[in-house]
Design an enzyme around this catalytic site. Structure first.
Site, PDB file in Angstrom:
ATOM      1  N   ARG A   1       4.064   2.436  -2.439  1.00 49.08           N
ATOM      2  CA  ARG A   1       4.153   2.991  -3.787  1.00 49.08           C
ATOM      3  C   ARG A   1       4.499   1.864  -4.742  1.00 49.08           C
ATOM      4  O   ARG A   1       5.280   0.962  -4.410  1.00 49.08           O
ATOM      5  CB  ARG A   1       5.230   4.084  -3.882  1.00 49.08           C
ATOM      6  CG  ARG A   1       4.823   5.434  -3.341  1.00 49.08           C
ATOM      7  CD  ARG A   1       3.710   6.092  -4.169  1.00 49.08           C
ATOM      8  NE  ARG A   1       3.371   7.429  -3.714  1.00 49.08           N
ATOM      9  CZ  ARG A   1       2.395   7.710  -2.846  1.00 49.08           C
ATOM     10  NH1 ARG A   1       1.652   6.746  -2.336  1.00 49.08           N
ATOM     11  NH2 ARG A   1       2.153   8.963  -2.500  1.00 49.08           N
TER      12      ARG A   1
ATOM     13  N   HIS B   1      -5.474   2.297  -5.661  1.00 50.33           N
ATOM     14  CA  HIS B   1      -4.820   3.349  -4.862  1.00 50.33           C
ATOM     15  C   HIS B   1      -5.848   4.094  -3.992  1.00 50.33           C
ATOM     16  O   HIS B   1      -6.008   5.311  -4.107  1.00 50.33           O
ATOM     17  CB  HIS B   1      -4.049   4.329  -5.760  1.00 50.33           C
ATOM     18  CG  HIS B   1      -2.957   5.051  -5.009  1.00 50.33           C
ATOM     19  ND1 HIS B   1      -1.794   5.489  -5.609  1.00 50.33           N
ATOM     20  CD2 HIS B   1      -2.859   5.418  -3.708  1.00 50.33           C
ATOM     21  CE1 HIS B   1      -1.036   6.102  -4.705  1.00 50.33           C
ATOM     22  NE2 HIS B   1      -1.668   6.068  -3.541  1.00 50.33           N
TER      23      HIS B   1
ATOM     24  N   GLU C   1       0.004   3.647 -13.025  1.00 47.93           N
ATOM     25  CA  GLU C   1      -1.328   4.000 -12.532  1.00 47.93           C
ATOM     26  C   GLU C   1      -1.950   5.011 -13.481  1.00 47.93           C
ATOM     27  O   GLU C   1      -1.285   5.976 -13.841  1.00 47.93           O
ATOM     28  CB  GLU C   1      -1.244   4.600 -11.119  1.00 47.93           C
ATOM     29  CG  GLU C   1      -0.779   3.585 -10.078  1.00 47.93           C
ATOM     30  CD  GLU C   1      -0.835   4.101  -8.636  1.00 47.93           C
ATOM     31  OE1 GLU C   1      -1.365   5.206  -8.409  1.00 47.93           O
ATOM     32  OE2 GLU C   1      -0.366   3.389  -7.747  1.00 47.93           O
TER      33      GLU C   1
ATOM     34  N   THR D   1       0.852  -1.198   0.000  1.00 53.90           N
ATOM     35  CA  THR D   1       0.000   0.000   0.000  1.00 53.90           C
ATOM     36  C   THR D   1       0.889   1.249   0.000  1.00 53.90           C
ATOM     37  O   THR D   1       0.421   2.338   0.292  1.00 53.90           O
ATOM     38  CB  THR D   1      -0.908   0.039   1.258  1.00 53.90           C
ATOM     39  OG1 THR D   1      -0.078  -0.083   2.426  1.00 53.90           O
ATOM     40  CG2 THR D   1      -1.940  -1.064   1.240  1.00 53.90           C
TER      41      THR D   1
HETATM   42  C1  DGY Z   1      -0.499   9.453   0.014  1.00 54.28           C
HETATM   43  O1  DGY Z   1      -0.992  10.347   0.710  1.00 54.28           O
HETATM   44  O2  DGY Z   1       0.695   9.412  -0.256  1.00 54.28           O
HETATM   45  C2  DGY Z   1      -1.401   8.394  -0.467  1.00 54.28           C
HETATM   46  O3  DGY Z   1      -0.800   7.518  -1.339  1.00 54.28           O
HETATM   47  C3  DGY Z   1      -2.628   9.016  -1.093  1.00 54.28           C
HETATM   48  O4  DGY Z   1      -3.629   8.122  -0.860  1.00 54.28           O
END
Ligand code: DGY
Length: 329
Positions: free
Chosen positions: A236, A284, A265, A234
């Site tokens: 990058r 995302h 993406e 979750t």
């Molecule tokens: C962030 O804030 O970096 C998240 O990836 C956005 O959801």
């Protein structure tokens, strides 16, 4: 003072922005990310910009933006910023730390639960009419309780994932952060990265996208992982080498994965990842709740208000710009 808002945000926050005295606000009103050309044209006039992670603020953008003083990212991640270039150009940069921790941890935990219990594959099979009735041997996943979760990136979000995992009886290890003094939660063990990769049943990634973390999960990483483990990302997309991930799935080394972020993406509809029922994917949405997106927009705007009021922005990423000193990033 001209303020550019690159995507319409939460309405409460928009109202605060649009009613703020003495500024001229331009809001990109169309759905979807701002096209690059429109961004460059608007940035050329702006002194302040509220950017999304879809706007690349790089040398090209900065060379088009002679008046720019502050870019406030509506995100905690800021890999869309070329921070050294911003600093060279004397432009302050901010992000939104601390306000999306729980929402993102929920998605990481949710992806792990769905992947480990095989819920996505089972649900798809059911929709195809393949459910023949209750069976003692069909659709078997694993108990989360007793599995070892390894966390790479023990910041706020990593810690919040650890809290959830401990609550359901998982064993939790994390790699000790090198650049910060931090105590692990009771129940979390510090392990060397190599041991964590070798011995974890599930690995969850919570590192920022940097040159150092680029393709951290490559062929060698997957080869080290415990056979039959899961990977959750979750953080990058660039942290995982997608081609290596596909190879690890094909070889059966990985039992499955839960992915909210991708190297490309949006992920193209014909991407090979869609062929793997053991891969659970979301687009995302780590921070995508009404409350969290409101807090993110408000936090980004707080940074702008700090600046407009003559104070250093609270989440300043390149403090030397405020101090008037080019720093050595
Ligand atoms: C962030 O804030 O970096 C998240 O990836 C956005 O959801």
């Amino acid at each position: 003072m001209r303020v550019l808002v690159c995507h319409r945000l939460d309405e409460q926050v928009m109202q605060a922005i649009e009613e703020f005295p003495g500024i001229e606000v331009t809001v990109w009103q169309q759905a979807g990310p701002m096209p690059r050309q429109a961004f460059l044209e608007q940035l050329a006039r702006a002194e302040v910009a509220l950017t999304m992670l879809t706007e690349q603020v790089d040398e090209e953008a900065l060379s088009h933006a002679p008046h720019l003083r502050l870019v406030a990212n509506v995100a905690v991640g800021f890999d869309n910023f070329d921070l050294p270039a911003l600093t060279r150009h004397g432009v302050m940069a901010t992000n939104t730390p601390g306000v999306l921790t729980e929402a993102t941890a929920d998605i990481a935990f949710g992806l792990m639960l769905v992947a480990v219990r095989g819920m996505w594959a089972a649900s798809q099979a059911m929709r195809r009419g393949e459910w023949r009735g209750w069976s003692p041997t069909a659709f078997l996943g694993r108990d989360l309780a007793g599995l070892r979760l390894g966390i790479i990136g023990y910041g706020r979000i990593g810690e919040a994932v650890a809290r959830r995992a401990l609550a359901v009886g998982m064993l939790v290890a994390a790699v000790k952060p090198r650049h910060r003094a931090v105590e692990p939660l009771p129940g979390v063990e510090w392990w060397e990265r190599e041991r964590l990769v070798r011995e974890s049943d599930v690995i969850s990634l919570h590192v920022p996208a940097t040159a150092e973390t680029y393709h951290l999960c490559d062929d060698a990483f997957f080869a080290q992982m415990k056979p039959g483990a899961w990977l959750i990302n979750t953080a990058r997309g660039s942290v995982v080498d997608t081609a290596a991930l596909l190879r690890a799935l094909d070889s059966g080394r990985l039992a499955g994965a839960g992915l909210d972020v991708f190297e490309e993406e949006p992920l193209p509809a014909d991407h090979p990842l869609f062929h793997y029922p053991q891969v659970v994917m979301t687009p995302h949405i780590g921070s995508a709740t009404v409350e969290t997106r409101r807090r993110m927009a408000a936090r980004a705007w707080d940074n702008v208000v700090d600046f407009l009021s003559g104070r250093p922005p609270r989440d300043l990423l390149n403090p030397s710009v405020w101090q008037g000193q080019p720093d050595s990033l």
